[in-house]
Write a protein that holds these residues in place. Structure first.
Motif, mmCIF file in Angstrom:
data_model
loop_
_atom_site.group_PDB
_atom_site.id
_atom_site.type_symbol
_atom_site.label_atom_id
_atom_site.label_comp_id
_atom_site.label_asym_id
_atom_site.label_seq_id
_atom_site.Cartn_x
_atom_site.Cartn_y
_atom_site.Cartn_z
ATOM 1 N N GLY A 158 0.844 -1.201 0.000
ATOM 2 C CA GLY A 158 0.000 0.000 0.000
ATOM 3 C C GLY A 158 0.867 1.235 0.000
ATOM 4 N N ALA A 162 0.260 6.286 4.837
ATOM 5 C CA ALA A 162 0.881 5.414 5.829
ATOM 6 C C ALA A 162 2.005 4.589 5.196
ATOM 7 N N ALA A 197 -6.831 19.257 6.408
ATOM 8 C CA ALA A 197 -7.024 19.878 7.716
ATOM 9 C C ALA A 197 -6.084 19.186 8.707
ATOM 10 N N GLY A 262 -4.989 1.018 3.535
ATOM 11 C CA GLY A 262 -6.015 2.045 3.666
ATOM 12 C C GLY A 262 -7.429 1.515 3.739
ATOM 13 N N GLU A 286 -14.914 16.944 -2.427
ATOM 14 C CA GLU A 286 -13.513 17.402 -2.469
ATOM 15 C C GLU A 286 -13.094 17.896 -3.864
ATOM 16 N N ALA A 457 -7.983 6.997 10.092
ATOM 17 C CA ALA A 457 -6.950 7.846 10.689
ATOM 18 C C ALA A 457 -6.836 9.133 9.880
ATOM 19 N N THR A 458 -6.414 10.180 10.546
ATOM 20 C CA THR A 458 -6.102 11.417 9.828
ATOM 21 C C THR A 458 -4.733 11.247 9.181
HETATM 22 C C1 LIG Z 1 -13.157 12.900 2.069
HETATM 23 C C2 LIG Z 1 -11.921 12.773 2.883
HETATM 24 C C3 LIG Z 1 -11.270 13.905 3.349
HETATM 25 C C4 LIG Z 1 -10.150 13.804 4.158
HETATM 26 N N1 LIG Z 1 -9.574 14.943 4.615
HETATM 27 C C5 LIG Z 1 -8.537 14.865 5.469
HETATM 28 C C6 LIG Z 1 -7.977 16.025 6.032
HETATM 29 O O1 LIG Z 1 -8.394 17.131 5.726
HETATM 30 N N2 LIG Z 1 -6.945 15.902 6.912
HETATM 31 C C7 LIG Z 1 -6.454 14.680 7.274
HETATM 32 O O2 LIG Z 1 -5.533 14.630 8.090
HETATM 33 N N3 LIG Z 1 -6.954 13.553 6.746
HETATM 34 C C8 LIG Z 1 -8.002 13.625 5.854
HETATM 35 N N4 LIG Z 1 -8.531 12.466 5.337
HETATM 36 C C9 LIG Z 1 -7.958 11.192 5.754
HETATM 37 C C10 LIG Z 1 -6.780 10.760 4.877
HETATM 38 O O3 LIG Z 1 -7.230 10.575 3.604
HETATM 39 C C11 LIG Z 1 -6.234 9.470 5.437
HETATM 40 O O4 LIG Z 1 -5.699 9.729 6.673
HETATM 41 C C12 LIG Z 1 -5.110 8.846 4.649
HETATM 42 O O5 LIG Z 1 -5.481 8.721 3.353
HETATM 43 C C13 LIG Z 1 -4.783 7.486 5.234
HETATM 44 O O6 LIG Z 1 -3.691 6.953 4.557
HETATM 45 P P1 LIG Z 1 -3.486 5.377 4.351
HETATM 46 O O7 LIG Z 1 -2.160 5.246 3.756
HETATM 47 O O8 LIG Z 1 -3.789 4.676 5.575
HETATM 48 O O9 LIG Z 1 -4.606 4.909 3.350
HETATM 49 P P2 LIG Z 1 -4.881 5.328 1.807
HETATM 50 O O10 LIG Z 1 -4.611 6.757 1.602
HETATM 51 O O11 LIG Z 1 -6.233 4.823 1.533
HETATM 52 O O12 LIG Z 1 -3.795 4.513 1.000
HETATM 53 C C14 LIG Z 1 -3.857 3.114 0.836
HETATM 54 C C15 LIG Z 1 -3.109 2.714 -0.412
HETATM 55 O O13 LIG Z 1 -3.038 1.303 -0.478
HETATM 56 C C16 LIG Z 1 -3.338 0.875 -1.797
HETATM 57 N N5 LIG Z 1 -3.861 -0.503 -1.744
HETATM 58 C C17 LIG Z 1 -5.085 -0.908 -1.396
HETATM 59 N N6 LIG Z 1 -5.180 -2.234 -1.449
HETATM 60 C C18 LIG Z 1 -3.986 -2.701 -1.835
HETATM 61 C C19 LIG Z 1 -3.457 -3.998 -2.075
HETATM 62 N N7 LIG Z 1 -4.190 -5.084 -1.885
HETATM 63 N N8 LIG Z 1 -2.175 -4.114 -2.475
HETATM 64 C C20 LIG Z 1 -1.421 -3.010 -2.680
HETATM 65 N N9 LIG Z 1 -1.869 -1.752 -2.462
HETATM 66 C C21 LIG Z 1 -3.140 -1.605 -2.049
HETATM 67 C C22 LIG Z 1 -4.342 1.876 -2.255
HETATM 68 O O14 LIG Z 1 -4.403 1.887 -3.662
HETATM 69 C C23 LIG Z 1 -3.793 3.172 -1.678
HETATM 70 O O15 LIG Z 1 -2.864 3.771 -2.511
HETATM 71 C C24 LIG Z 1 -9.660 12.545 4.505
HETATM 72 C C25 LIG Z 1 -10.289 11.380 4.047
HETATM 73 C C26 LIG Z 1 -11.424 11.488 3.255
HETATM 74 C C27 LIG Z 1 -12.098 10.251 2.815
#
Ligand SMILES: Cc1cc2nc3c(=O)[nH]c(=O)nc-3n(C[C@H](O)[C@H](O)[C@H](O)COP(=O)(O)OP(=O)(O)OC[C@H]3O[C@@H](n4cnc5c(N)ncnc54)[C@H](O)[C@@H]3O)c2cc1C
Ligand SMILES: Cc1cc2nc3c(=O)[nH]c(=O)nc-3n(C[C@H](O)[C@H](O)[C@H](O)COP(=O)(O)OP(=O)(O)OC[C@H]3O[C@@H](n4cnc5c(N)ncnc54)[C@H](O)[C@@H]3O)c2cc1C
Ligand code: SF4
Ligand code: SF4
Ligand code: SF4
Ligand code: SF4
Lengths: 562, 449
Positions: A158, A162, A197, A262, A286, A457-458
């Motif tokens: 991913g 994160a 944010a 994610g 957004e 998570a943020t």
């Molecule tokens: C509408 C909206 C607004 C937001 N606004 C804010 C904000 O203003 N401030 C803030 O702090 N946070 C905000 N967030 C939260 C922020 O988006 C998340 O905190 C952040 O995206 C989390 O990161 P992540 O890496 O955990 O997950 P993700 O960003 O979801 O990344 C996961 C990655 O893993 C990949 N993946 C999935 N499955 C697989 C697999 N099987 N194999 C390989 N790769 C895979 C995906 O393609 C993706 O690229 C918002 C979220 C939303 C929905």
């Protein structure tokens, strides 16, 4: 096992050390009597009472006795093995005695503490426990810690906030990284966001720096449009089978994995009249905001749309903040737009988010609480709400309704969970080893998790968790080799009937079935020595080293003798 | 804790403070004051013989003053290291009186009255700040009557009352009753003393005290100083035995607290004090109410809050379980005032914002969820480390680098960064460890090249 054959004929020379622990033990039971008693037990050639067995003098006494009296077993009766066993075992080891020939009894917690008022019985119980320990010690066998090599490379699954943070962290810690992203591009959810944010910088700005940093690192290998198809091996020595962007299968050896796939914001047609046009989700809002043109004059946001209800009981943690962020941004684009946020609890925890809430109120954004028993109804032109504070129905005409929907687990998370053999919770998020103390670990060694696949998570939380997972990996891969306890299960291939009872019981996936020989086998690295298999095995083929039937039975017999 | 205590790569310096930091990322020199414990850490085995025999009794700060400890003590039983420490402010030896008992009883020869503070200098590549928080002092909100009303306690005090290893063994008695219970022995002692005195007078004058006192009203008073003393003693005895029987009546009825009020956001989300949300206190109130209900299934709790912030994994479910199985009611609203009835029952005055009326409701015990605020020492430490604070008084970080302070090579985690619960603190701690490891690795690489 080396040295095993001569064992049977070796004369038993057991040394027993009884600790007074100052007055902690000696104050409540007769340590002298226990020591005298110990000396009479079969196999005991030396028994000694110490003021403090764990003090420097006490340790020295054990070590000298091992040499002088040629002790081949040591029993200490003192306090808790949890705190002191490693100390005593290491001391035996440095005096030349195999540390697995050490046995410990807790006569403090189990005798002097719990029977503080009853000296006589406390003393008797201490004698019983010592007799059991001596009986067991007689059957102990020397063991060697299990050592295995480590591959100093890490698979990160991913490439969102994160995963990228984990990759950055690992790479800067000097470990090689293999980053596997399902999408064609890195970045995850943040790629489609407008502002982040609470600081309010552009999401693209936040992301670009991170992606560039990670992509430019020579020790990070990136696969996009790729997926992990299967995983072989075990902690320290995994092999990932990756299907890369071209559809080819690539093998990559790694020592550990970080899972950061994610979650996705819920879009559910019909939920509060969701149609993607006049009733949309925050995620759909957004890109509209990103374009910088906003003409709706009356906006109603509905919180907990699809969350905290029967279908999904959890609170998605971040959608209140997202609503406030977007409401404030609408106000900036179009100051005379009227915005109402219909909510149950505004989850603006912490310092900065709560401040946003104060500011949003100051900007004239209206907050209306609703009761989940009477949720808002979205009509053609207006949202109807039973206002509990006023006790009557009110209507808000709208141009746009924005639903704050929760992040939900990805559908393919369960596939990954099976493939990695890691558990999920009832909501489909990955389940960590311990909710409070090990938030970034899976129970399985060598696999870690971070970001929204654990729980919404943020950005900053996802980033902290990604970096944190990197440190967790470091605790394993910063060593030269993997050393694990010799107290593991073994399965006798002669008697195993291949019923696979043990395989199903093992909580650590340490047992596999050998198709050819039609028997079960233990992977010593994965085995945690819990003993479930030994307790299950109907043919008594599975046993736990150090806790073999003979060793346990000797203890049980000893207690009956009392 | 234990793992940290015995990890070969961790040197634990408890009871120590950072005095000075020089140098820069990759190469800091840190001066540390190791405060004198007056007990030799290497010799002390933590057996506790000294504190058992120590004659000086002091209120126990770990149990929020709800119980006592000795002048030679450990912070709490499972503390690491288990070394004892002398509290010189109370120790008789240090207060110029004769004692030396602990030195005599210590069989490990560990007590050293002449120990001095020591200074050590360390060379380190990176620094992690994890100095945590302290809780808001609710005295600053006079309407809540903290310390004036016995049965209003803070959440931390409440946790000690709930703890099986706490001062009440986990039985939830009301502090007002505990106070009464504590006073009984002294009263009994004084009653005994007074009775003896009266007996002496009775023997001397051959008259029952009661008769003497009755007759006294008619006679001229105070001529005979001896008789005046007798009269005084009699009055005192009457007074004491009256109080004693009142107290005994209270103790007879004494029962565990079964109706609990939890007041949220005490000092938090309040522009008079701290505008921010402390993040974890909604959850600890729910937890405490659930535990209280486990101890005593008849317990009912009301949690008064503006929002119930159950935002962590499994928290919303936990909150609902609390309502369904542990008799918790959540009431939206701010508590205006707490008043006390003559029988020490606290009464919560609040506006029920859903019903728009002011209500008064009596409880057995009121628990204040006090804000998580920067430690007193934070400012000073920021000065020593040369790092900035944010507008709330916590160490400043940015969203892009959530565990980096304003000085390269110095990182922060947990409540020193901002209020957060244990899992968040632990995750951040790992993040800080990763950042620190990067510094070390990168410094080594630079040296090598
Ligand atoms: C509408 C909206 C607004 C937001 N606004 C804010 C904000 O203003 N401030 C803030 O702090 N946070 C905000 N967030 C939260 C922020 O988006 C998340 O905190 C952040 O995206 C989390 O990161 P992540 O890496 O955990 O997950 P993700 O960003 O979801 O990344 C996961 C990655 O893993 C990949 N993946 C999935 N499955 C697989 C697999 N099987 N194999 C390989 N790769 C895979 C995906 O393609 C993706 O690229 C918002 C979220 C939303 C929905
Ligand atoms: C009543 C109550 C109940 C709670 N219950 C829960 C719960 O059930 N679950 C949960 O997740 N969270 C709970 N919390 C929150 C939890 O306490 C915090 O999340 C956690 O303690 C934060 O850990 P920390 O290490 O950041 O800070 P702390 O625990 O405060 O640790 C900081 C340490 O730094 C030391 N220190 C301070 N200054 C210095 C200095 N200058 N030099 C050296 N050392 C210093 C302190 O002595 C202390 O040992 C509760 C909080 C309260 C008040
Ligand atoms: S964060 Fe807010 S909108 Fe999202 S589920 Fe929780 S309470 Fe509802
Ligand atoms: S002892 Fe436990 S971990 Fe080891 S193989 Fe048996 S069941 Fe699995
Ligand atoms: S100072 Fe001495 S008596 Fe006190 S705990 Fe330490 S070893 Fe025991
Ligand atoms: S967590 Fe709850 S009690 Fe604590 S400040 Fe925030 S809203 Fe108030």
């Amino acid at each position: 096992m080396a040295g095993k054959k001569k064992k049977e004929f070796e004369e038993l020379r057991i040394g027993v050390f009884i600790c007074d622990c100052g007055s902690n033990i000696a104050g409540h039971l007769d340590c002298k009597a226990v020591t005298e008693y110990a000396a009479t037990l079969p196999g005991v050639v030396f028994a000694k009472e110490n003021l403090y067995t764990c003090s420097e003098a006490g340790i020295l006494e054990i070590q000298e006795a091992i040499k002088k009296h040629k002790l081949n077993r040591v029993v200490v009766a003192s306090c808790s093995p949890r705190t002191h066993q490693p100390l005593f075992q290491n001391s035996c080891k440095s005096a030349g005695l195999n540390p697995y020939l050490f046995e410990m009894v807790n006569i403090r917690d189990q005798c002097s503490w719990v029977h503080m008022q009853d000296r006589e019985n406390a003393t008797r119980k201490a004698m019983d426990l010592v007799r059991m320990a001596v009986a067991r010690a007689a059957f102990l066998e020397p063991q060697q810690d299990i050592e295995s090599p480590l591959t100093p490379r890490v698979g990160v699954i991913g490439g969102g906030s994160a995963g990228l943070s984990a990759a950055e962290g690992l790479s800067r810690m000097g470990l090689e990284v293999v980053l596997v992203e399902k999408n064609k591009e890195l970045g995850g959810l943040l790629r489609n966001l407008h502002k982040v944010a609470p600081e309010g910088v552009d999401a693209s700005e936040r992301l670009e720096g991170l992606i560039q940093d990670v992509s430019s690192r020579p020790n990070v290998k990136i696969f996009t449009g790729a997926e992990l198809k299967s995983l072989d091996g075990y902690v320290g020595n995994y092999v990932m089978n990756i299907r890369d962007g071209e559809g080819q299968t690539v093998k990559e050896s790694v020592g550990c994995l970080v899972i950061a796939i994610g979650a996705i914001p819920l879009v559910q047609k019909g939920l509060f009249g969701h149609d993607g046009k006049r009733v949309i989700t925050q995620m759909e809002l957004e890109p509209i905001l990103k374009k910088g043109k906003f003409d709706a004059k009356r906006v109603v946001m509905i919180q907990c749309a699809g969350a905290r209800g029967d279908e999904r009981s959890y609170c998605s943690r971040i959608c209140c903040m997202i609503a406030v962020k977007n409401a404030m941004f609408i106000k900036k684009l179009s100051p005379d737009t009227e915005i109402r946020i219909l909510y149950r609890d505004m989850q603006m925890y912490g310092t900065e988010k709560e401040k946003m809430l104060w500011e949003a109120r100051g900007e004239g954004i209206r907050f209306e609480v609703y009761d989940p028993a009477h949720p808002p109804e979205v009509g053609d032109k207006a949202v109807r709400l039973r206002q509990p504070l006023l006790g009557r129905e009110i209507e808000f005409a709208y141009d746009l309704v924005v639903l704050s929907t929760p992040l939900v687990a990805r559908e393919d998370a369960s596939e990954l969970s099976q493939l990695l053999r890691v558990p999920m919770d009832q909501n489909g998020f990955f389940l960590e080893a311990h909710a409070k103390l090990r938030p970034l670990d899976f129970a399985a060694d060598g696999i870690f998790l971070a970001g929204s696949c654990r729980y919404p998570a943020t950005y900053d939380e996802a980033r902290s968790q990604g970096l944190g997972a990197a440190a967790r990996v470091g605790t394993i891969l910063f060593k030269d080799k993997l050393v694990t306890s010799a107290i593991v299960a073994e399965i006798n291939p002669e008697t195993c009937v291949g019923c696979m009872g043990c395989l199903q019981m093992c909580p650590y996936g340490a047992i596999s079935y050998d198709q050819e020989r039609k028997i079960c086998q233990v992977n010593e690295i994965l085995c945690k020595g819990c003993g479930c298999c030994a307790a299950t095995c109907p043919s008594e083929s599975a046993s736990l080293r150090g806790f073999k039937p003979q060793q346990l039975m000797s203890q049980i017999r000893a207690v009956m003798e009392g | 804790m234990l793992d940290v205590g015995r990890h070969p790569n961790i040197k634990l310096m408890a009871y120590s403070e950072v005095e000075e930091v020089n140098g820069e990322v990759g190469n800091f020199r840190v001066k540390i004051k190791r405060k004198a414990r007056y007990v030799n850490e290497d010799k002390c085995t933590g057996c506790g013989a000294c504190s058992e025999k120590c004659p000086t009794v002091v209120p126990d700060a770990f149990n929020e003053g709800l119980s006592t400890r000795k002048a030679i003590y450990t912070w709490f039983a499972q503390g690491i290291p288990s070394t004892h420490t002398i509290d010189t402010e109370h120790c008789r030896q240090f207060q110029g009186k004769k004692c030396g008992i602990c030195q005599k009883v210590c069989q490990a020869d560990a007590v050293e009255y002449d120990q001095k503070d020591k200074f050590v200098e360390l060379s380190v590549g990176a620094i992690v700040v994890a100095t945590g928080y302290e809780v808001f002092n609710p005295n600053r909100i006079p309407e809540y009557g903290y310390k004036e009303i016995d049965n209003v306690v803070t959440a931390i005090e409440f946790e000690r009352l709930l703890s099986a290893s706490g001062p009440t063994g986990g039985h939830l008695y009301r502090p007002s009753d505990l106070k009464v219970k504590e006073e009984v022995p002294a009263l009994e002692k004084s009653l005994k003393k007074l009775s003896k005195a009266l007996e002496r007078f009775e023997k001397k004058y051959g008259q029952k005290s009661e008769e003497f006192y009755k007759a006294l009203g008619k006679e001229e008073q105070g001529n005979d100083p001896d008789k005046a003393k007798w009269a005084e003693a009699y009055e005192q005895k009457e007074e004491v035995s009256k109080r004693l029987s009142e107290y005994k009546a209270i103790l007879e009825k004494m029962d565990v607290a079964k109706k609990l009020a939890f007041i949220q956001c005490v000092g938090s989300r309040d522009i008079r004090f701290y505008p921010f949300c402390s993040g974890y206190c909604c959850m600890h109130s729910i937890k405490e109410a659930i535990i209280a209900n486990e101890h005593e299934p008849e317990t009912n709790s009301v949690i008064f809050g503006m929002d119930i912030r159950a935002v962590g994994k499994g928290f919303e479910e936990y909150k609902i379980r609390g309502a369904d199985h542990s008799s918790i009611t959540y009431v939206r609203g701010r508590v205006a005032e707490i008043i006390q009835l003559p029988d020490k029952t606290p009464v919560v005055v609040y506006e029920d914002t859903m019903e728009r009326v002011v209500r008064e409701e009596p409880f057995d015990l009121v628990i204040l969820a006090t804000a998580c605020v920067p430690n007193k020492g934070t400012k000073e430490l920021a000065g020593i480390l040369g790092i900035e604070l944010d507008r709330f008084g916590f160490f400043r970080t940015t969203q892009a680098n959530p565990v980096d302070t304003t000085r390269p090579g110095i990182f922060v985690c947990g409540c020193a960064d901002s209020p957060m619960d244990i899992p968040e603190s632990v995750a951040q701690a790992s993040a800080a460890a990763a950042r620190a490891a990067q510094v070390i690795v990168e410094t080594e690489m630079k040296k090598a090249s």
